[in-house]
Design an enzyme around this catalytic site. Sequence first.
Site, PDB file in Angstrom:
ATOM      1  N   SER A  22       0.888  -1.192  -0.046  1.00 60.79           N
ATOM      2  CA  SER A  22      -0.102  -0.084   0.080  1.00 60.79           C
ATOM      3  C   SER A  22       0.818   1.127  -0.025  1.00 60.79           C
ATOM      4  O   SER A  22       2.011   1.088  -0.253  1.00 60.79           O
ATOM      5  CB  SER A  22      -0.930   0.182   1.308  1.00 60.79           C
ATOM      6  OG  SER A  22      -2.023   0.957   1.077  1.00 60.79           O
ATOM      7  N   ASN A  23       0.523   2.421   0.437  1.00 65.54           N
ATOM      8  CA  ASN A  23       1.055   3.602   0.557  1.00 65.54           C
ATOM      9  C   ASN A  23       0.676   4.401   1.498  1.00 65.54           C
ATOM     10  O   ASN A  23      -0.672   4.202   2.100  1.00 65.54           O
ATOM     11  CB  ASN A  23       1.071   4.305  -0.845  1.00 65.54           C
ATOM     12  CG  ASN A  23      -0.408   4.354  -1.363  1.00 65.54           C
ATOM     13  OD1 ASN A  23      -1.076   5.401  -0.622  1.00 65.54           O
ATOM     14  ND2 ASN A  23      -0.890   3.944  -2.358  1.00 65.54           N
TER      15      ASN A  23
END
Length: 400
Positions: A214-215
């Site tokens: 993810s980020n």
Amino acid sequence: MLSGKRIVLGVTGGIAAYKAAFLLRAFQKAGAKVRVTMTRGARQFVGGETFSSLSRHAVAVDIFPGNQSEKDQWTRHISWGEWADLFVIAPCTANTMAKIAAGFSDNMLTATVLSARCPLLVCPTMDGEMYRSAAVTRNLKTLREDGIHILEPEAGYLASGLEGRGRLPETETIVEKCLGILAEQQLEGPLSGKKVVVTAGPTREFMDPVRFISNPSSGKMGFAMAEAARNMGGEVTVIHGPVHIPKPGGVDAIEIVSTDDLFSHVKNHADADVIIMAAAVADFTPKSHSEQKIKKDDSTSSLELRRTPDILSWLGNHKKEGQTLIGFAMETENMVEHAQKKRENKKADWIAANSIADHNTGFGTDTNTVTLLGESVQQDFSGTKKEIARQLLDRIFNTG
Ligand code: CTP
């Protein structure tokens, strides 16, 4: 955002009454004028002077005040009801809810509920067992049927020492709910009658049930765009990944997890008049997904990835006539050049380019600096994400 709005804040006798002082300040900071009416019970928890000093206006408790020096004082509940654009009762006890449901007018607060011509928001706050009781459930249903807005209490530790649903939501959540209610009333606006889709937050690409790529996107910029579009009269749907900030009020929200989920929901809404791709979409996803947790022993040290669909490009290639397509770009170098290329390649009308070079911009911050790029436009905006969102839409729809 609440600039010029007139809010009557009703405070009733629960431990959360002290939080109403912070709510009052938040309303004022957002530009609203506030008057406070308290019940006698509320005065057991907070002094009226707290609210009269903060609101710079006398606090009203009884319908017939002892001090008759001011003319027409006994009709204050009518004049306050006429004055208000919004009436918010936070916290609202079970007792006051019951009185409202039955139409009582035995104090200034309940009498003003009956005389008010504006929307009413009730924020019930009490012990979890009380909240679940048959009478409170029945009264809540009556309030809803009467068109009263309810902001459900949150779960957590309660003053009783027990855990349950009964806490007053965060100030920011209440303010958001108020903005949503007021926006619903604002039928006129540059985006009125327009369907607006905003994507926000990160996506998660799971490799097994407990691990994902993810980020750090917080969703703040996307939610700010959704709020700005709503405040301009748009019918907004926000499609968002996992975030920990309050959802904007007055918009439809769809929660997604992966890029594939996001893509299928965006396709279902691809006929919108305006699409804003503010989500930080993961560009890669694991090639295979294990239903069971991958054990250290079975795994190799490399992870095979595949590219995710480029949603903005797909939208650019399936653009409906008259649709406005807005993308974001997160760059670390040569921002304008890279972002302009993205705009052209993805066939977006506009790209709002962020740099993450500065610690006040980019992921997770409240402020940002954005360069808006159009066919022949390059303009910088900086400020809070909420301010920038409004400025961007004003520029794009020529309403600034
Ligand atoms: N975007 C998208 N689908 C993807 C990746 C990005 O729709 N799979 C959208 C984003 O929501 C944003 C725009 O494309 O509006 C640009 O995203 P950004 O991450 O800056 O660029 P990328 O296309 O991913 O390019 P790169 O990572 O090479 O900079």
